[in-house]
Design an enzyme around this catalytic site. Structure first.
Site, PDB file in Angstrom:
ATOM      1  N   ASP A 154       0.829  -1.215   0.000  1.00 16.85           N
ATOM      2  CA  ASP A 154       0.000   0.000   0.000  1.00 16.85           C
ATOM      3  C   ASP A 154       0.864   1.266   0.000  1.00 16.85           C
ATOM      4  O   ASP A 154       1.990   1.255   0.503  1.00 16.85           O
ATOM      5  CB  ASP A 154      -0.915  -0.033   1.238  1.00 16.85           C
ATOM      6  CG  ASP A 154      -2.071   0.935   1.118  1.00 16.85           C
ATOM      7  OD1 ASP A 154      -2.367   1.386  -0.011  1.00 16.85           O
ATOM      8  OD2 ASP A 154      -2.689   1.240   2.156  1.00 16.85           O
ATOM      9  N   ASN A 200       1.226   3.432  -2.902  1.00 17.36           N
ATOM     10  CA  ASN A 200       1.729   3.871  -4.224  1.00 17.36           C
ATOM     11  C   ASN A 200       1.243   5.279  -4.573  1.00 17.36           C
ATOM     12  O   ASN A 200       2.014   6.112  -5.050  1.00 17.36           O
ATOM     13  CB  ASN A 200       1.236   2.927  -5.327  1.00 17.36           C
ATOM     14  CG  ASN A 200       1.839   1.544  -5.229  1.00 17.36           C
ATOM     15  OD1 ASN A 200       2.737   1.311  -4.424  1.00 17.36           O
ATOM     16  ND2 ASN A 200       1.347   0.631  -6.046  1.00 17.36           N
ATOM     17  N   TRP A 203       2.711   8.050  -2.291  1.00 14.06           N
ATOM     18  CA  TRP A 203       4.135   8.228  -2.646  1.00 14.06           C
ATOM     19  C   TRP A 203       4.252   9.152  -3.859  1.00 14.06           C
ATOM     20  O   TRP A 203       5.017  10.110  -3.849  1.00 14.06           O
ATOM     21  CB  TRP A 203       4.757   6.860  -2.949  1.00 14.06           C
ATOM     22  CG  TRP A 203       6.194   6.924  -3.391  1.00 14.06           C
ATOM     23  CD1 TRP A 203       7.307   6.907  -2.590  1.00 14.06           C
ATOM     24  CD2 TRP A 203       6.683   7.013  -4.746  1.00 14.06           C
ATOM     25  NE1 TRP A 203       8.446   6.983  -3.345  1.00 14.06           N
ATOM     26  CE2 TRP A 203       8.092   7.057  -4.678  1.00 14.06           C
ATOM     27  CE3 TRP A 203       6.069   7.069  -5.999  1.00 14.06           C
ATOM     28  CZ2 TRP A 203       8.901   7.145  -5.815  1.00 14.06           C
ATOM     29  CZ3 TRP A 203       6.866   7.164  -7.137  1.00 14.06           C
ATOM     30  CH2 TRP A 203       8.263   7.195  -7.035  1.00 14.06           C
ATOM     31  N   SER A 256      -7.431  -5.394  -4.920  1.00 14.33           N
ATOM     32  CA  SER A 256      -8.491  -6.001  -4.113  1.00 14.33           C
ATOM     33  C   SER A 256      -9.817  -6.003  -4.885  1.00 14.33           C
ATOM     34  O   SER A 256      -9.991  -5.251  -5.854  1.00 14.33           O
ATOM     35  CB  SER A 256      -8.664  -5.236  -2.799  1.00 14.33           C
ATOM     36  OG  SER A 256      -9.316  -3.999  -3.021  1.00 14.33           O
ATOM     37  N   GLU A 282     -12.352  -4.731  -3.947  1.00 12.99           N
ATOM     38  CA  GLU A 282     -12.919  -3.386  -3.775  1.00 12.99           C
ATOM     39  C   GLU A 282     -12.217  -2.336  -4.644  1.00 12.99           C
ATOM     40  O   GLU A 282     -12.756  -1.251  -4.857  1.00 12.99           O
ATOM     41  CB  GLU A 282     -12.832  -2.961  -2.304  1.00 12.99           C
ATOM     42  CG  GLU A 282     -13.747  -3.756  -1.364  1.00 12.99           C
ATOM     43  CD  GLU A 282     -13.248  -5.167  -1.046  1.00 12.99           C
ATOM     44  OE1 GLU A 282     -12.018  -5.399  -1.127  1.00 12.99           O
ATOM     45  OE2 GLU A 282     -14.085  -6.030  -0.729  1.00 12.99           O
ATOM     46  N   ASN A 283     -11.028  -2.652  -5.132  1.00 15.80           N
ATOM     47  CA  ASN A 283     -10.288  -1.654  -5.924  1.00 15.80           C
ATOM     48  C   ASN A 283     -10.950  -1.367  -7.278  1.00 15.80           C
ATOM     49  O   ASN A 283     -10.625  -0.365  -7.930  1.00 15.80           O
ATOM     50  CB  ASN A 283      -8.829  -2.069  -6.132  1.00 15.80           C
ATOM     51  CG  ASN A 283      -7.969  -1.954  -4.893  1.00 15.80           C
ATOM     52  OD1 ASN A 283      -7.018  -2.704  -4.695  1.00 15.80           O
ATOM     53  ND2 ASN A 283      -8.276  -0.999  -4.031  1.00 15.80           N
ATOM     54  N   TRP A 284     -11.915  -2.217  -7.700  1.00 12.99           N
ATOM     55  CA  TRP A 284     -12.669  -1.917  -8.935  1.00 12.99           C
ATOM     56  C   TRP A 284     -13.465  -0.634  -8.783  1.00 12.99           C
ATOM     57  O   TRP A 284     -13.901  -0.044  -9.775  1.00 12.99           O
ATOM     58  CB  TRP A 284     -13.619  -3.071  -9.282  1.00 12.99           C
ATOM     59  CG  TRP A 284     -12.935  -4.336  -9.694  1.00 12.99           C
ATOM     60  CD1 TRP A 284     -12.849  -5.494  -8.958  1.00 12.99           C
ATOM     61  CD2 TRP A 284     -12.254  -4.614 -10.934  1.00 12.99           C
ATOM     62  NE1 TRP A 284     -12.155  -6.447  -9.655  1.00 12.99           N
ATOM     63  CE2 TRP A 284     -11.776  -5.938 -10.874  1.00 12.99           C
ATOM     64  CE3 TRP A 284     -11.999  -3.857 -12.087  1.00 12.99           C
ATOM     65  CZ2 TRP A 284     -11.056  -6.535 -11.914  1.00 12.99           C
ATOM     66  CZ3 TRP A 284     -11.282  -4.446 -13.123  1.00 12.99           C
ATOM     67  CH2 TRP A 284     -10.821  -5.772 -13.024  1.00 12.99           C
ATOM     68  N   ARG A 312       2.280  -4.877   6.042  1.00 10.36           N
ATOM     69  CA  ARG A 312       1.540  -3.823   5.331  1.00 10.36           C
ATOM     70  C   ARG A 312       2.357  -2.537   5.362  1.00 10.36           C
ATOM     71  O   ARG A 312       2.760  -2.081   6.425  1.00 10.36           O
ATOM     72  CB  ARG A 312       0.168  -3.559   5.935  1.00 10.36           C
ATOM     73  CG  ARG A 312      -0.572  -2.478   5.115  1.00 10.36           C
ATOM     74  CD  ARG A 312      -2.021  -2.298   5.487  1.00 10.36           C
ATOM     75  NE  ARG A 312      -2.671  -1.381   4.535  1.00 10.36           N
ATOM     76  CZ  ARG A 312      -3.931  -1.469   4.154  1.00 10.36           C
ATOM     77  NH1 ARG A 312      -4.696  -2.421   4.623  1.00 10.36           N
ATOM     78  NH2 ARG A 312      -4.431  -0.594   3.298  1.00 10.36           N
ATOM     79  N   ARG A 317      -4.590  -1.836   8.961  1.00  8.10           N
ATOM     80  CA  ARG A 317      -5.792  -2.641   8.745  1.00  8.10           C
ATOM     81  C   ARG A 317      -5.478  -3.713   7.720  1.00  8.10           C
ATOM     82  O   ARG A 317      -4.431  -3.705   7.078  1.00  8.10           O
ATOM     83  CB  ARG A 317      -6.972  -1.767   8.315  1.00  8.10           C
ATOM     84  CG  ARG A 317      -6.723  -0.940   7.057  1.00  8.10           C
ATOM     85  CD  ARG A 317      -7.961  -0.134   6.644  1.00  8.10           C
ATOM     86  NE  ARG A 317      -7.638   0.836   5.610  1.00  8.10           N
ATOM     87  CZ  ARG A 317      -7.381   2.127   5.826  1.00  8.10           C
ATOM     88  NH1 ARG A 317      -7.435   2.604   7.054  1.00  8.10           N
ATOM     89  NH2 ARG A 317      -7.082   2.938   4.829  1.00  8.10           N
ATOM     90  N   ILE A 318      -6.450  -4.617   7.562  1.00  8.85           N
ATOM     91  CA  ILE A 318      -6.251  -5.823   6.759  1.00  8.85           C
ATOM     92  C   ILE A 318      -6.876  -5.686   5.373  1.00  8.85           C
ATOM     93  O   ILE A 318      -6.461  -6.359   4.435  1.00  8.85           O
ATOM     94  CB  ILE A 318      -6.845  -7.034   7.533  1.00  8.85           C
ATOM     95  CG1 ILE A 318      -6.083  -7.231   8.871  1.00  8.85           C
ATOM     96  CG2 ILE A 318      -6.838  -8.301   6.721  1.00  8.85           C
ATOM     97  CD1 ILE A 318      -4.587  -7.307   8.748  1.00  8.85           C
TER      98      ILE A 318
HETATM   99  C1  IPE Z   1      -5.312  -2.683   0.068  1.00 10.66           C
HETATM  100  O1  IPE Z   1      -5.025  -1.351  -0.218  1.00 10.66           O
HETATM  101  C2  IPE Z   1      -5.341  -3.477  -1.182  1.00 10.66           C
HETATM  102  C3  IPE Z   1      -4.058  -3.618  -1.871  1.00 10.66           C
HETATM  103  C4  IPE Z   1      -2.888  -3.287  -1.399  1.00 10.66           C
HETATM  104  C5  IPE Z   1      -4.133  -4.220  -3.168  1.00 10.66           C
HETATM  105  P1  IPE Z   1      -6.181  -0.261  -0.347  1.00 10.66           P
HETATM  106  O2  IPE Z   1      -5.504   1.042  -0.542  1.00 10.66           O
HETATM  107  O3  IPE Z   1      -7.160  -0.678  -1.359  1.00 10.66           O
HETATM  108  O4  IPE Z   1      -6.869  -0.369   1.086  1.00 10.66           O
HETATM  109  P2  IPE Z   1      -7.741   0.692   1.883  1.00 10.66           P
HETATM  110  O5  IPE Z   1      -8.787   1.203   0.938  1.00 10.66           O
HETATM  111  O6  IPE Z   1      -6.820   1.780   2.327  1.00 10.66           O
HETATM  112  O7  IPE Z   1      -8.283  -0.078   3.032  1.00 10.66           O
HETATM  113  C1  IPE Z   2      -1.585   0.249  -3.362  1.00 13.17           C
HETATM  114  O1  IPE Z   2      -1.390   1.628  -3.391  1.00 13.17           O
HETATM  115  C2  IPE Z   2      -1.894  -0.323  -4.732  1.00 13.17           C
HETATM  116  C3  IPE Z   2      -3.298  -0.716  -4.889  1.00 13.17           C
HETATM  117  C4  IPE Z   2      -4.195  -0.775  -3.951  1.00 13.17           C
HETATM  118  C5  IPE Z   2      -3.715  -1.100  -6.240  1.00 13.17           C
HETATM  119  P1  IPE Z   2      -2.611   2.627  -3.375  1.00 13.17           P
HETATM  120  O2  IPE Z   2      -3.027   2.893  -4.770  1.00 13.17           O
HETATM  121  O3  IPE Z   2      -3.684   2.164  -2.470  1.00 13.17           O
HETATM  122  O4  IPE Z   2      -1.916   3.930  -2.770  1.00 13.17           O
HETATM  123  P2  IPE Z   2      -2.508   4.895  -1.677  1.00 13.17           P
HETATM  124  O5  IPE Z   2      -2.970   4.067  -0.521  1.00 13.17           O
HETATM  125  O6  IPE Z   2      -3.637   5.625  -2.319  1.00 13.17           O
HETATM  126  O7  IPE Z   2      -1.369   5.784  -1.305  1.00 13.17           O
HETATM  127 MG    MG Z   3      -4.089   2.390  -0.521  1.00 16.66          MG
END
Ligand code: IPE
Ligand code: IPE
Ligand code: MG
Length: 237
Positions: A17, A19, A22, A62, A64-66, A185, A191-192
């Site tokens: 997490d 990216n 950063w 994840s 949920e990332n969709w 993490r 969190r998970i």
């Molecule tokens: C968790 O990161 C999922 C991945 C690293 C792929 P998220 O950025 O999606 O999690 P939340 O939304 O902060 O809980």
């Molecule tokens: C993790 O980085 C990668 C994915 C969940 C795909 P994020 O994209 O969640 O980066 P932050 O949490 O917004 O900084």
């Molecule tokens: Mg994130």
């Protein structure tokens, strides 16, 4: 590097997490963070293998990332595609077993087909196993497991009283993996986020404020060292 710790984790799960943050802090678009994040995966896997870790599960996307904006989802899909074309080919050359967990059918058909092909091509490799969690959600995985168990019972394969930990474990997409020993993490979130819920019941949790694109082999050593100093009791004295 510090001395080789006695208690090495066999299986490490990474919640990669940070990216986006950063990139934003560098004045770059979020996509630049994802790109750098993919490069870090290369370094981390190489180092994990060198340290004698056997299984690494990477939470890359994840379920949920969709829900993120389409432009970001498209960028990530492009990166996964590139990762499969370049990095996974390299892993294959090094005889690394690569498998995927998560709903691969949500990706374009050629990508999901490629995932299945990669699994087939690397199935015989045993030294090091990389698991990519893509469109993965632990609740979805548990729901699928419950359906499978219910259907086994309807098929009279066993009785309700026969449901035990092994039956649940066998019905999960991670059935062929040891449970994770250590979950790392990055990014400071504690969190998970729907990763390996059942499997991590007794995992050691390690949270670091470092953003994933800044995570390096020394940070992995620190996490492994911290793990090796912990006392896992599994409920016993
Ligand atoms: C968790 O990161 C999922 C991945 C690293 C792929 P998220 O950025 O999606 O999690 P939340 O939304 O902060 O809980
Ligand atoms: C993790 O980085 C990668 C994915 C969940 C795909 P994020 O994209 O969640 O980066 P932050 O949490 O917004 O900084
Ligand atoms: Mg994130």
């Amino acid at each position: 590097m510090t001395e080789q710790p006695q208690n090495l984790p066999v299986h490490i799960g990474f919640i990669m997490d940070g990216n986006g943050r950063w990139a934003t802090e560098q004045g770059l678009p979020r996509s630049a963070g994802h790109k750098k994040g993919a490069e870090v995966v290369r370094t981390v896997l190489e180092h994990a293998k060198k340290r004698g870790i056997k299984v690494v599960t990477l939470f890359a996307f994840s379920a949920e990332n969709w829900k993120r904006p389409k432009s970001e989802v498209d960028t990530l899909i492009k990166l996964f595609r590139q990762y499969m074309d370049e990095d996974i080919r390299e892993l294959q050359k090094q005889k690394v077993r690569v498998t995927f967990i998560g709903d691969r059918e949500k990706f374009p058909a050629d990508m999901s087909a490629r995932m299945t092909e990669i699994e087939r091509e690397t199935a015989a490799y045993t030294d090091f196993h990389v698991v990519l969690a893509l469109s993965y959600g632990a609740r979805d995985d548990l729901i699928a497991a419950i359906k499978k168990i219910a259907s086994d019972i309807l098929d009279r394969k066993y009785l309700i009283s026969g449901i035990d930990e092994t039956k649940v474990r066998d019905a999960l997409s991670t059935h062929d993996l040891p449970y994770p020993d250590l979950i790392i993490r990055t990014s400071g979130e504690q969190r998970i986020s729907n990763f390996l819920l059942w499997e991590m019941a007794y995992a050691e949790l390690y949270f670091t404020p470092i953003y994933w694109p800044d995570f390096n082999e020394h940070d992995l050593d620190d996490a492994i060292d911290a793990y090796s100093r912990r006392n896992r009791r599994f409920g016993k004295l």
